[in-house]
Design a protein around this motif. Structure first.
Motif, PDB file in Angstrom:
ATOM      1  N   UNK A 151       0.822  -1.205   0.000  1.00 54.13           N
ATOM      2  CA  UNK A 151       0.000   0.000   0.000  1.00 54.13           C
ATOM      3  C   UNK A 151       0.857   1.257   0.000  1.00 54.13           C
ATOM      4  N   UNK A 152       1.757   1.370   0.949  1.00 47.77           N
ATOM      5  CA  UNK A 152       2.596   2.569   1.017  1.00 47.77           C
ATOM      6  C   UNK A 152       3.806   2.476   0.092  1.00 47.77           C
ATOM      7  N   UNK A 153       4.088   1.286  -0.412  1.00 48.84           N
ATOM      8  CA  UNK A 153       5.195   1.048  -1.336  1.00 48.84           C
ATOM      9  C   UNK A 153       6.521   1.580  -0.780  1.00 48.84           C
ATOM     10  N   UNK A 154       6.756   1.276   0.486  1.00 48.31           N
ATOM     11  CA  UNK A 154       8.016   1.667   1.104  1.00 48.31           C
ATOM     12  C   UNK A 154       9.155   0.846   0.489  1.00 48.31           C
ATOM     13  N   UNK A 155      10.298   1.450   0.226  1.00 41.73           N
ATOM     14  CA  UNK A 155      11.335   0.782  -0.557  1.00 41.73           C
ATOM     15  C   UNK A 155      12.230  -0.187   0.204  1.00 41.73           C
ATOM     16  N   UNK A 156      12.234  -0.139   1.545  1.00 42.40           N
ATOM     17  CA  UNK A 156      13.252  -0.909   2.277  1.00 42.40           C
ATOM     18  C   UNK A 156      12.645  -1.748   3.400  1.00 42.40           C
ATOM     19  N   UNK A 157      11.627  -2.534   3.060  1.00 42.74           N
ATOM     20  CA  UNK A 157      10.977  -3.407   4.044  1.00 42.74           C
ATOM     21  C   UNK A 157      11.505  -4.829   3.860  1.00 42.74           C
ATOM     22  N   UNK A 158      11.884  -5.473   4.965  1.00 46.43           N
ATOM     23  CA  UNK A 158      12.358  -6.858   4.938  1.00 46.43           C
ATOM     24  C   UNK A 158      11.442  -7.693   5.826  1.00 46.43           C
ATOM     25  N   UNK A 159      10.468  -8.401   5.243  1.00 47.12           N
ATOM     26  CA  UNK A 159       9.493  -9.157   6.051  1.00 47.12           C
ATOM     27  C   UNK A 159      10.028 -10.536   6.455  1.00 47.12           C
ATOM     28  N   UNK A 160      10.777 -10.563   7.541  1.00 47.10           N
ATOM     29  CA  UNK A 160      11.444 -11.797   7.955  1.00 47.10           C
ATOM     30  C   UNK A 160      10.484 -12.881   8.444  1.00 47.10           C
ATOM     31  N   UNK A 161       9.215 -12.533   8.660  1.00 48.37           N
ATOM     32  CA  UNK A 161       8.221 -13.540   9.025  1.00 48.37           C
ATOM     33  C   UNK A 161       7.536 -14.143   7.810  1.00 48.37           C
ATOM     34  N   UNK A 162       7.964 -13.730   6.620  1.00 48.37           N
ATOM     35  CA  UNK A 162       7.307 -14.212   5.409  1.00 48.37           C
ATOM     36  C   UNK A 162       7.941 -15.515   4.933  1.00 48.37           C
ATOM     37  N   UNK A 163       7.171 -16.608   4.890  1.00 48.09           N
ATOM     38  CA  UNK A 163       7.751 -17.901   4.507  1.00 48.09           C
ATOM     39  C   UNK A 163       8.249 -17.924   3.071  1.00 48.09           C
ATOM     40  N   UNK A 164       7.603 -17.174   2.181  1.00 43.69           N
ATOM     41  CA  UNK A 164       8.049 -17.137   0.796  1.00 43.69           C
ATOM     42  C   UNK A 164       9.429 -16.525   0.659  1.00 43.69           C
ATOM     43  N   UNK A 165       9.669 -15.432   1.359  1.00 40.67           N
ATOM     44  CA  UNK A 165      10.985 -14.795   1.306  1.00 40.67           C
ATOM     45  C   UNK A 165      12.052 -15.734   1.856  1.00 40.67           C
ATOM     46  N   UNK A 166      11.776 -16.357   3.004  1.00 37.34           N
ATOM     47  CA  UNK A 166      12.761 -17.271   3.597  1.00 37.34           C
ATOM     48  C   UNK A 166      13.019 -18.466   2.683  1.00 37.34           C
ATOM     49  N   UNK A 167      11.969 -18.958   2.019  1.00 39.25           N
ATOM     50  CA  UNK A 167      12.138 -20.074   1.085  1.00 39.25           C
ATOM     51  C   UNK A 167      13.032 -19.670  -0.080  1.00 39.25           C
ATOM     52  N   UNK A 168      12.803 -18.483  -0.617  1.00 37.17           N
ATOM     53  CA  UNK A 168      13.597 -18.014  -1.752  1.00 37.17           C
ATOM     54  C   UNK A 168      15.055 -17.816  -1.354  1.00 37.17           C
ATOM     55  N   UNK A 169      15.297 -17.240  -0.181  1.00 35.03           N
ATOM     56  CA  UNK A 169      16.678 -17.059   0.285  1.00 35.03           C
ATOM     57  C   UNK A 169      17.339 -18.413   0.480  1.00 35.03           C
ATOM     58  N   UNK A 170      16.605 -19.366   1.060  1.00 37.82           N
ATOM     59  CA  UNK A 170      17.126 -20.717   1.244  1.00 37.82           C
ATOM     60  C   UNK A 170      17.530 -21.350  -0.092  1.00 37.82           C
ATOM     61  N   UNK A 171      16.635 -21.279  -1.077  1.00 39.97           N
ATOM     62  CA  UNK A 171      16.894 -21.916  -2.370  1.00 39.97           C
ATOM     63  C   UNK A 171      18.055 -21.272  -3.110  1.00 39.97           C
ATOM     64  N   UNK A 172      18.087 -19.941  -3.102  1.00 40.77           N
ATOM     65  CA  UNK A 172      19.050 -19.235  -3.948  1.00 40.77           C
ATOM     66  C   UNK A 172      20.406 -19.001  -3.280  1.00 40.77           C
ATOM     67  N   UNK A 173      20.416 -18.843  -1.980  1.00 42.85           N
ATOM     68  CA  UNK A 173      21.660 -18.465  -1.297  1.00 42.85           C
ATOM     69  C   UNK A 173      22.239 -19.578  -0.430  1.00 42.85           C
TER      70      UNK A 173
END
Length: 211
Positions: A151-173
């Motif tokens: 909604x606010x389109x803030x540029x520097x948010x890191x949602x560490x509770x988001x399972x999708x983000x953690x999955x992507x970091x796990x797979x790629x890094x």
């Protein structure tokens, strides 16, 4: 031309963010795979939050089905007033579980009684907005962070509770190995001050894997 897809305007920081993020060894491969996608213009704050509550802890398809029934009852563009007119019983009849119906009703009351101040959020810091949002029943930090992103389109948010983000970091890094929040945060240091954009592209990378 009337049948053409509407043009979705990029956030004004998007190109600068991409120029920074392509220095990352993973994102330099991911970003070019999604050349025509970026954050879309937002719905109203109330609609964004109501939809986030409806979609909590259910599949995308289930969330969409419930949302469709909800807007049939509350109107195509639901407002605090239309939700209050429905009441708890009307929300339940629209397909919301009891707890979610209570949450959406509480959200409507917060907006109607001006316990929240959406007109000020654009000028407030991320953590200040989060603090105001989590005072509403059913809105935790993850939902508040999704609001900052979508909604606010803030540029520097890191949602560490988001399972999708953690999955992507796990797979790629981390070659698919489980990743801790600390490790995810360490990886994200190179993305600052554009962690929202990095998160967006990592989510898109999961879409590619599911195709």
């Amino acid at each position: 031309m009337s049948s053409a897809e509407p043009v979705i305007v990029k956030p004004d920081y998007w190109e600068e963010a991409v120029a920074h993020l392509v220095r990352d060894r993973i994102l330099k491969k991911v970003i070019p795979q999604h050349p025509e996608t970026w954050l879309k213009p937002a719905a109203t704050p109330f609609v964004t939050l109501a939809r986030a509550i409806v979609g909590q802890q259910v599949s995308t398809s289930a969330a969409q089905a419930t949302w469709t029934r909800f807007i049939e009852a509350a109107g195509k563009r639901p407002t605090p007033a239309s939700v209050q007119r429905l009441g708890l019983e009307g929300l339940r009849e629209a397909g919301l579980a009891k707890r979610k119906a209570e949450y959406v009703q509480d959200l409507a009351e917060h907006f109607a009684q001006r316990k929240v101040h959406p007109e000020k959020w654009a000028a407030m810091g991320d953590e200040d907005v989060i603090a105001e949002l989590v005072a509403i029943r059913g809105i935790g930090r993850w939902t508040a962070e999704m609001f900052l992103i979508f909604n606010l389109q803030r540029p520097d948010v890191l949602p560490l509770d988001d399972p999708g983000l953690l999955k992507a970091i796990s797979l790629h890094y981390f070659s698919g190995e489980p990743v801790s929040r600390f490790e995810a945060r360490e990886v994200s240091l190179a993305w600052q001050p554009w962690r929202t954009v990095a998160t967006w592209y990592l989510w898109r990378s999961l879409d590619s894997l599911q195709d």
